[in-house]
Each structure stands twice: as structure tokens, then as C-alpha cells.
Design an enzyme around this catalytic site. Structure first.
Site, PDB file in Angstrom:
ATOM      1  N   ASP A  47       0.841  -1.190   0.000  1.00 20.48           N
ATOM      2  CA  ASP A  47       0.000   0.000   0.000  1.00 20.48           C
ATOM      3  C   ASP A  47       0.884   1.249   0.000  1.00 20.48           C
ATOM      4  OD1 ASP A  47      -2.978   0.775   0.391  1.00 20.48           O
ATOM      5  OD2 ASP A  47      -1.910   2.093   1.771  1.00 20.48           O
ATOM      6  N   ARG A  57      10.677 -12.278 -13.255  1.00 20.47           N
ATOM      7  CA  ARG A  57      11.269 -13.596 -13.473  1.00 20.47           C
ATOM      8  C   ARG A  57      10.171 -14.666 -13.535  1.00 20.47           C
ATOM      9  NH1 ARG A  57      13.462 -16.889  -8.489  1.00 20.47           N
ATOM     10  NH2 ARG A  57      11.293 -16.375  -8.061  1.00 20.47           N
ATOM     11  N   ASP A 116      -1.639   9.993 -10.486  1.00 17.91           N
ATOM     12  CA  ASP A 116      -1.650   8.909 -11.472  1.00 17.91           C
ATOM     13  C   ASP A 116      -0.232   8.566 -11.926  1.00 17.91           C
ATOM     14  OD1 ASP A 116      -4.387   8.818 -11.310  1.00 17.91           O
ATOM     15  OD2 ASP A 116      -4.750   9.864 -13.209  1.00 17.91           O
ATOM     16  N   ASN A 172      -2.464  12.903  -3.325  1.00 18.95           N
ATOM     17  CA  ASN A 172      -3.416  13.382  -4.331  1.00 18.95           C
ATOM     18  C   ASN A 172      -3.959  14.754  -3.974  1.00 18.95           C
ATOM     19  OD1 ASN A 172      -3.613  11.672  -6.524  1.00 18.95           O
ATOM     20  ND2 ASN A 172      -5.109  10.319  -5.577  1.00 18.95           N
ATOM     21  N   HIS A 195      -4.477  15.049  -8.957  1.00 14.94           N
ATOM     22  CA  HIS A 195      -4.728  13.682  -9.407  1.00 14.94           C
ATOM     23  C   HIS A 195      -3.826  13.262 -10.573  1.00 14.94           C
ATOM     24  CE1 HIS A 195      -8.088  12.619  -6.812  1.00 14.94           C
ATOM     25  NE2 HIS A 195      -8.472  13.880  -6.924  1.00 14.94           N
ATOM     26  N   GLU A 222      -4.555   2.442  -4.547  1.00 12.73           N
ATOM     27  CA  GLU A 222      -3.106   2.589  -4.382  1.00 12.73           C
ATOM     28  C   GLU A 222      -2.483   1.321  -3.829  1.00 12.73           C
ATOM     29  OE1 GLU A 222      -4.929   4.445  -0.593  1.00 12.73           O
ATOM     30  OE2 GLU A 222      -5.467   4.170  -2.689  1.00 12.73           O
ATOM     31  N   ARG A 244      12.757  -6.550   0.922  1.00 11.37           N
ATOM     32  CA  ARG A 244      13.838  -5.568   0.760  1.00 11.37           C
ATOM     33  C   ARG A 244      13.828  -4.951  -0.640  1.00 11.37           C
ATOM     34  NH1 ARG A 244      18.687  -9.235   3.264  1.00 11.37           N
ATOM     35  NH2 ARG A 244      18.540  -8.599   5.443  1.00 11.37           N
TER      36      ARG A 244
END
Length: 318
Positions: A172, A205, A189, A180, A185, A216, A232
Site C-alpha cells: 500500500d 522472473r 496517477d 493526491n 490527481h 493505491e 527488501r
């Protein structure tokens, strides 16, 4: 597909018939099989655009080959045209019922054969394009939630057979509403697009998949026990973007919180694993954000991974 030209598999137990069809389809990438078993083996390992299949063959006839093709996830969407000397309406109806897209009657007419092959290849290309768009997030151009859910189900089944672990992650963007509200906005975006690109670049991969999960929030599906390394990598990839965030309480740059679970299909179910990742994500946000919480269900190890000015640090939890 790796080739710019359509790839076609011709299946016929008579080499002379294969030669005639091949001459009619000069200009395509052609592959050949002289029995049903070999055809199935090739179809599973190669992404063909079309299969031209003889009906009458020893051991495994064309109807049986088609039945197998339509039952296998990797081959069920390949269009199959029967090539046959049989003219019985019932046989033709049987082929269509099994999933054939067309019939070409022997002796073949090269112009008609080429025309029908081109038509069905174009239909398949258009269908593939529509499916790609349906599985892609319109804003970020990476996989959407539908594609993620489908891939999770497929990879989970494969892991059940192999016994290999999987890493699931929910991510998140910290204080994105504030971003925003402050920047607007359009910059919001663009921020999501840059994060999506960074995640897709970092996890490209094999069966690894980065997806926009909603708003989001992003999701990662990673083959193998890659929990701590992957956490990480996410933290580094987003921090390295150095997107300024003047309204964040977590960092001067855009940062993320995440929850990660390492598991095996014999330990849990996909929905349960995702719920566990979601709880870990919530815990990371409650603990101050800009960090990842990891639960390795195989070893029992839990950890909090935070980014420091120089490198991420790992704090083991009891």
C-alpha cells in the site's frame, strides 16, 4: 510469442499429406507431428497459433487429440482445423462439438487452405489482444486484480504438484490520499505508474507477477521462498524512485507499507494466505508505515523490515 510469423502445427500420419499442406502454407512457421501423442507433447511446450489436425490416425485419432487439447489449460485456446477425407455430416458435427473451428476436406485446395488459416489466426490474434487488455490495469499497464487472481490459482495448483513454496505480498502506498490532495490527481496517477513500473521491473522472473490490486494497493506473487529478499527489493525499488511527498508522516519521499507471507499449498489456502498478508499490511501501517511485515509460515519466522538511510534493516519478532 517470440516469432513475428504465425506458428502452425501440422499433424498427419502420412508424410505426403504433411508435404502438401506445408507447400500450401509457405511463409508460416511450420512444425510437424506424425502421431497424436507427439502432437500433444509439442502443443504443451510451444505456443502455437493454429493446429491443422488429421482426423484418421492410428492409436490416437484426431477426435481424441482434440479432446486432450481442450482439456489442457495450456492448449485449450489454440484453434484447431480438422483436415480429413471424411465427408459424413455426423463426423463434422462431432468435431465442432469437441471444439474444432473449421474443416478442410482432402484433397486440399491451397488457396482455400491459406484463406481459412489466415482467417482463424487473425481471429485468435484479436481474441488474445482483447484478453490481454481485459487482464491489464488501464492506468498502470501492469496486471490487474483479475489477472492476479487467475495467476494465483494457476501457480497455486502448480505448487501443489511440486511442493514448492510461494511468497505473496500486498503493498500500500503510504498517505496516498494526502499525495493526491496536495499534488493533484494527474501527478497522483503518474506516481502510481512509476511505482507499478518499478515493481514490474523488479519482479519479472518466470511466474513472478506484479499487479495493481486496487486504488493505491499492489500485489506480488513470487515463486519460491523469497520473502525477506523480496520485501527488501520492494522497499529499495520504491525508495530509489525518490518521489517527493511533502505531506507524508513516514518519509520525505513516497514510501510503501507491505505485508508478506511465505507459505506452501499444504499449509493453507490462497484466500487465507492473502488474508494473512492483508493483516500484516495493516500491522505495518499501524506501526508507522514505510516498512514490511513478514510471516514465514514454513519456518515460523516473523520479521519487520525497515529501510534506513543506507540500507534496509531486519528486526526479528518472537
Amino acid at each position: 510469442m517470440t516469432s513475428a510469423r504465425p506458428q502452425i502445427l501440422i499433424v498427419d500420419d502420412e508424410p505426403a499429406n504433411v508435404q502438401v499442406v506445408a507447400e500450401a502454407l509457405a511463409g508460416f512457421d511450420l512444425y510437424f507431428a506424425t502421431n497424436g501423442a507427439r502432437a500433444l507433447q509439442m502443443a504443451v511446450s510451444q505456443p502455437f497459433d493454429l493446429i491443422l489436425l488429421d482426423v484418421v490416425m492410428p492409436n490416437m485419432d484426431g477426435f481424441e487429440v482434440l479432446r486432450w487439447l481442450k482439456s489442457e489449460a495450456k492448449t485449450q485456446h489454440i484453434p484447431v482445423i480438422f483436415i480429413t477425407a471424411m465427408t459424413d455430416v455426423n463426423d463434422e458435427a462431432r468435431g465442432f462439438d469437441l471444439g474444432a473451428v473449421d474443416y478442410i476436406v482432402k484433397p486440399i485446395s491451397p488457396p482455400i487452405t491459406r484463406a481459412r488459416v489466415r482467417t482463424h489466426i487473425e481471429i485468435k490474434r484479436q481474441r488474445d489482444l482483447l484478453e490481454q487488455h481485459a487482464a491489464m490495469d488501464g492506468l498502470t499497464k501492469i496486471a490487474n486484480r483479475r489477472r492476479f487472481d487467475e495467476s494465483l490459482a494457476r501457480v497455486w495448483r502448480a505448487a501443489q504438484r511440486s511442493g514448492e513454496p510461494l511468497t505473496l505480498m500486498l503493498i500500500d502506498v503510504d498517505y496516498f490520499k494526502r499525495y493526491n490532495d496536495y499534488y493533484g490527481h494527474s501527478p497522483g496517477d503518474e506516481c502510481l505508474r512509476r511505482i507499478a513500473h518499478a515493481l514490474e521491473h523488479a519482479f519479472s522472473r518466470g511466474d513472478d507477477l506484479a499487479a495493481r490490486y486496487g486504488g493505491e494497493e499492489f500485489a506480488l506473487l513470487i515463486a519460491g521462498d523469497q520473502g525477506e529478499t523480496s520485501v527488501r527489493r520492494v522497499i529499495d525499488a520504491i525508495a530509489d524512485l525518490e518521489i517527493p511527498h511533502a505531506r507524508s508522516d513516514a518519509s520525505v519521499f513516497v514510501s510503501v507499507s507491505l505485508g508478506a507471507v511465505v507459505t506452501r499449498p499444504d499449509l493453507t489456502q490462497p484466500d487465507t494466505a492473502l488474508s494473512a498478508a492483508d493483516r500484516l499490511l495493516y500491522a505495518a501501517k499501524e506501526a508507522g508505515r514505510d516498512q514490511g511485515h513478514l510471516d514465514d509460515q514454513i519456518t515460523g519466522r516473523r520479521a519487520v523490515i525497515r529501510r534506513q538511510p543506507e540500507k534496509p534493516t531486519v528486526v526479528s519478532l518472537p
